[in-house]
Design an enzyme around this catalytic site. Structure first.
Site, short mmCIF file in Angstrom:
data_model
loop_
_atom_site.label_atom_id
_atom_site.label_comp_id
_atom_site.label_asym_id
_atom_site.label_seq_id
_atom_site.Cartn_x
_atom_site.Cartn_y
_atom_site.Cartn_z
N HIS A 141 -0.75 4.71 7.11
CA HIS A 141 -0.04 5.28 5.97
C HIS A 141 0.30 6.75 6.21
CE1 HIS A 141 -2.78 2.03 4.59
NE2 HIS A 141 -1.63 1.59 4.11
N ASP A 162 -3.56 8.12 8.02
CA ASP A 162 -4.69 7.36 8.56
C ASP A 162 -4.30 6.42 9.69
OD1 ASP A 162 -3.30 5.46 7.20
OD2 ASP A 162 -4.90 4.93 5.79
N SER A 221 0.81 -1.22 0.00
CA SER A 221 0.00 0.00 0.00
C SER A 221 0.84 1.28 0.00
CB SER A 221 -0.92 0.02 1.22
OG SER A 221 -0.17 -0.07 2.41
#
Ligand SMILES: *[C@@H]1O[C@H](CO)[C@@H](O)[C@H](O)[C@H]1NC(C)=O
Ligand SMILES: *[C@@H]1O[C@H](CO)[C@@H](O)[C@H](O)[C@H]1NC(C)=O
Ligand SMILES: *[C@@H]1O[C@H](CO)[C@@H](O)[C@H](O)[C@H]1NC(C)=O
Ligand SMILES: *[C@@H]1O[C@H](CO)[C@@H](O)[C@H](O)[C@H]1NC(C)=O
Ligand SMILES: *[C@@H]1O[C@H](CO)[C@@H](O)[C@H](O)[C@H]1NC(C)=O
Ligand SMILES: CC(=O)N[C@H]1CO[C@H](CO)[C@@H](O)[C@@H]1O
Length: 370
Positions: A342, A339, A35
Site C-alpha cells: 500500500h 508497507d 484495502s
C-alpha cells in the site's frame, strides 16, 4: 417586471451557478473497494489474515492510532471527502446499528476484496489465499440492505442518490494479486481481465439502476513499481525494468486492465446517458511521482517501502510491516510506498489532488453535472 427584482433574480441565478460548481456539490459518498479505500471494515471483522493493521505504525501519521486503514494515514477516499467538506466515510460494519451516522455516506470497501465473487477463486482451488469473501457483489448487497434505511421510496431514494457520489473501486487489483502471488503468468492472467472488468461494469450499472447518477470508477495502480511485485518478481535481466526501475510487463498488465475498463465505461455511458461516469486514472496520477519523485517530496525514493523488514525494496515477506523484524522509516512523507503493498498518506494525497484537480479524472470530478 421591476428592474430591481429582475436584477436580484439574475444575481441569485449567478450565485446558485457558482454554488452548484463549488466543492459542496455532493451531500454523501458511497464507496466500494478493497484495502486502497477500506476505512475500517476489515479490522472490525477481525482482520484475521492481516491483524497488524490494528496496531501502530498503521495510522501513525494522521490519526496517531490504527483505524483499519492500510496506510500510515489518510487514503484517497479521505482526501475526496475533505474536498467536498464531508466527514470521513464511516465503515459499513460500524454503522449498521446507528441510522444517523450514514446520512453523509458509508464505506463498504473491504481489505483483500476482489471484484470477482469468492466462488471464482474456490472453483480454481486458490480460495484459501483470499483474505475475505466480501467481494464487490457482497458489498453491493450491503448497500441494498442499507438503502431501505436511507430512503423510503423510489422518489426519495432518487433524490438522495442524485446528490451522492459513488466510487466503484479501486477494485480488481486483488483478483490479480492473488493469482500472481500464486505463480500465475501474465499471459494466463490476461484471460481473466475481461471477467474482472465485467464484474466492475456490472456493479456500476447495478448502482445506476439503484439510482446513482454520479459515479467514479478508478483503474489500477502501476503494480510494476510496487515493492511487493519488485521483490517477488525480481529479474536478472535489466531489459525487464524501465528507466525508473519498475517492472515493465507488470505495468503493461495494469495498463491493459485500465484500457479494458475504459472501454467498458464507454459502453455504460451509451447505455446510461443520464449518468456521469468518471474514470479515475490512478495509474497516470501515480506515474507523475514515479517520473519526478523529488518534485513530489519523495526523497526516500518511490520503489522502497517505508515500513518493512529489509531487502532491496524493504519488503520481506517473512517480516512484513508491523511484524517482528520490521521497522517503519522515521518520515513516511518522503516515501510513496508504505508497507510494500500500500501507499503512504503522502502518495495518496498526490493521487487524490490529481483527481480532484480534474486532470486525472475523465470527465473532471469537479465539473458540473450533465
Ligand atoms: C468463503 O467462501 C468459501 C466458499 O464459498 C467458504 O468455504 C469459506 O468458509 C468462506 N469464508 C468465510 C470467511 O466466510
Ligand atoms: C455481468 O452481468 C451479466 C448480466 O447480468 C451476467 O451475464 C455476467 O455474468 C456478469 N458478469 C460478471 C463478471 O459478473
Ligand atoms: C532479456 O530480455 C530480453 C527481452 O525480453 C531478451 O531478448 C534477452 O534474451 C534476455 N536476456 C537474458 C540474458 O535473459
Ligand atoms: C527477512 O526477515 C527474516 C525474518 O525476520 C530475516 O531472517 C531475513 O534476514 C530478512 N531478509 C532480509 C533480506 O532482510
Ligand atoms: C492542478 O492543475 C493545475 C493546472 O491544470 C496544475 O498546474 C497543478 O499542478 C495541478 N495540481 C495538482 C496537485 O495536481
Ligand atoms: C439492534 C441491532 O440492530 N443490532 C445489530 C447491530 O449490528 C450487529 C452486527 O451487524 C448485529 O448482529 C445486531 O443484530
Amino acid at each position: 417586471m421591476n428592474k430591481k427584482i429582475f436584477f436580484l433574480i439574475i444575481l441569485f441565478q449567478i450565485f446558485s451557478l457558482v454554488l452548484s460548481s463549488s466543492p459542496q456539490k455532493y451531500e454523501s459518498i458511497f464507496n466500494f473497494g478493497d484495502s486502497l479505500s477500506d476505512t475500517g471494515n476489515f479490522l472490525l471483522s477481525g482482520a484475521l489474515a492481516f491483524p497488524v493493521i490494528g496496531q501502530l505504525p498503521y495510522g501513525e501519521t494522521f490519526f496517531q492510532h490504527a483505524t483499519g486503514r492500510c496506510s500510515d494515514g489518510r487514503l484517497i477516499i479521505d482526501f475526496i471527502a475533505e474536498a467536498f467538506s464531508l466527514p470521513y466515510l464511516p465503515p459499513y460494519l460500524a454503522v449498521t446499528n446507528q441510522s444517523q451516522s450514514f446520512q453523509h455516506g458509508v464505506n463498504f470497501a473491504f481489505a483483500g476484496a476482489t471484484a470477482l465473487n469468492a466462488e471464482f477463486f474456490y472453483e480454481r482451488n486458490i480460495g484459501s489465499i483470499l483474505w475475505t469473501n466480501n467481494s464487490l457483489n457482497v458489498q453491493l448487497g450491503w448497500f441494498r440492505k442499507l438503502k431501505s434505511t436511507l430512503c423510503s421510496n423510489k422518489e426519495a431514494c432518487d433524490d438522495f442518490f442524485r446528490k451522492s457520489l459513488f466510487l466503484v473501486g479501486e477494485i480488481g487489483g486483488n483478483d490479480y494479486n492473488y493469482a500472481f502471488f500464486l505463480g500465475g503468468g501474465i499471459k494466463e492472467l490476461q484471460a481473466i481481465v475481461p471477467l474482472v472488468v465485467g464484474a466492475i461494469a456490472n456493479a456500476t450499472s447495478a448502482l445506476i439502476e439503484e439510482g446513482a447518477v454520479e459515479l467514479m470508477v478508478p483503474g489500477n495502480l502501476p503494480i510494476g513499481c510496487s515493492a511487493v511485485y519488485l521483490t517477488l518478481f525480481q529479474s536478472p535481466n535489466k531489459t525487464d525494468y524501465d528507466r525508473h526501475g519498475c517492472l515493465k510487463e507488470y505495468n503493461a498488465f495494469a495498463k491493459y486492465h485500465n484500457y479494458q475498463l475504459k472501454q467498458a465505461l464507454d459502453t455504460l455511458r451509451q447505455n446510461y446517458p443520464h449518468a456521469k461516469i468518471i474514470y479515475a486514472d490512478y495509474y497516470g496520477a501515480a506515474m507523475r511521482f514515479v517520473h519526478a519523485p523529488l518534485h513530489h517530496g519523495f526523497i526516500g525514493g518511490i520503489l522502497k517501502a517505508c515500513c518493512g523488514g529489509g531487502g532491496p525494496y524493504n519488503f520481506n515477506n517473512s517480516a512484513r510491516c508491523g511484524h517482528t523484524g520490521s521497522e517503519a522509516c522515521k518520515n513516511p512523507s518522503i516515501y510513496s510506498n508504505w508497507d510494500g503493498i500500500h501507499l503512504t498518506e503522502a502518495a495518496y494525497r498526490h493521487i487524490a489532488l490529481a483527481l480532484i484537480n480534474g486532470s486525472y479524472s475523465t470527465p473532471a470530478l469537479m465539473s458540473s453535472p450533465l
